[in-house]
Design a protein around this motif. Structure first.
Motif, short mmCIF file in Angstrom:
data_model
loop_
_atom_site.label_atom_id
_atom_site.label_comp_id
_atom_site.label_asym_id
_atom_site.label_seq_id
_atom_site.Cartn_x
_atom_site.Cartn_y
_atom_site.Cartn_z
N ASP A 36 -15.78 7.49 54.55
CA ASP A 36 -16.99 8.28 54.29
C ASP A 36 -18.35 7.47 54.61
O ASP A 36 -19.16 8.04 55.44
N VAL A 37 -18.39 6.52 54.29
CA VAL A 37 -19.39 5.25 54.85
C VAL A 37 -19.61 5.20 55.95
O VAL A 37 -20.69 5.17 56.66
N LEU A 38 -18.29 4.91 56.79
CA LEU A 38 -18.31 4.52 58.41
C LEU A 38 -18.88 5.86 58.82
O LEU A 38 -19.79 5.88 59.71
N ALA A 39 -18.65 7.23 58.54
CA ALA A 39 -19.09 8.40 59.01
C ALA A 39 -20.72 8.47 58.72
O ALA A 39 -21.25 8.83 59.46
N TYR A 40 -21.06 8.11 57.77
CA TYR A 40 -22.43 8.13 57.39
C TYR A 40 -23.17 7.37 58.23
O TYR A 40 -24.27 7.99 58.79
N PHE A 41 -22.98 6.24 58.36
CA PHE A 41 -23.59 5.10 59.26
C PHE A 41 -23.31 5.66 60.73
O PHE A 41 -24.07 4.78 61.59
N ASP A 42 -22.40 6.21 61.16
CA ASP A 42 -22.17 6.53 62.55
C ASP A 42 -23.05 7.92 63.01
O ASP A 42 -23.13 8.22 64.14
N GLU A 43 -23.86 8.45 61.96
CA GLU A 43 -24.47 9.75 62.33
C GLU A 43 -25.53 9.28 63.48
O GLU A 43 -26.19 8.03 63.17
N THR A 44 -25.75 9.80 64.37
CA THR A 44 -26.69 9.96 65.25
C THR A 44 -28.28 10.43 64.59
O THR A 44 -28.20 10.88 63.73
N THR A 45 -29.38 10.00 65.34
CA THR A 45 -30.53 10.22 65.06
C THR A 45 -30.64 11.64 64.79
O THR A 45 -31.20 12.37 63.67
N GLU A 46 -30.20 12.32 65.84
CA GLU A 46 -30.46 13.97 65.59
C GLU A 46 -29.54 14.47 64.58
O GLU A 46 -29.90 15.50 63.87
#
Length: 95
Positions: A36-46
């Motif tokens: 979950d944390v990795l997915a959160y920080f993998d978010e693009t700006t958009e």
């Protein structure tokens, strides 16, 4: 056997091990937290702008306030995106 197979497939095993040792989380829960944390920080700006817009809109905030808040939040992301104007943020949300 299932535990060994699951452990071999889990990313960032050292972090999962640390969480299991330092928190009351079980191995599966710790692995989900890491993902979950990795997915959160993998978010693009958009993706970040659209997600935050939806979240803040659901709290009843108006666009002017939403875009101002997002502009102030963006520099605090793990990798700070460029400074975007309210107009650029609006385009990310509405196209």
């Amino acid at each position: 056997m299932l535990e060994r197979r699951h452990r071999a497939e889990a990313p960032h095993e050292d972090l999962v091990d640390h969480l299991v040792r330092s928190t009351p989380l079980q191995r599966g829960e710790a692995a989900r937290v890491v993902l979950d944390v990795l997915a959160y920080f993998d978010e693009t700006t958009e993706e970040f702008v659209r997600r935050r817009h939806r979240e803040l809109q659901s709290q009843g905030l108006r666009n002017e306030e939403i875009f101002e808040r997002i502009r102030h939040e963006m520099p605090h992301r793990a990798v700070a995106p460029p400074d975007l104007s309210a107009r650029q943020l609006r385009r990310l949300v509405y196209g």
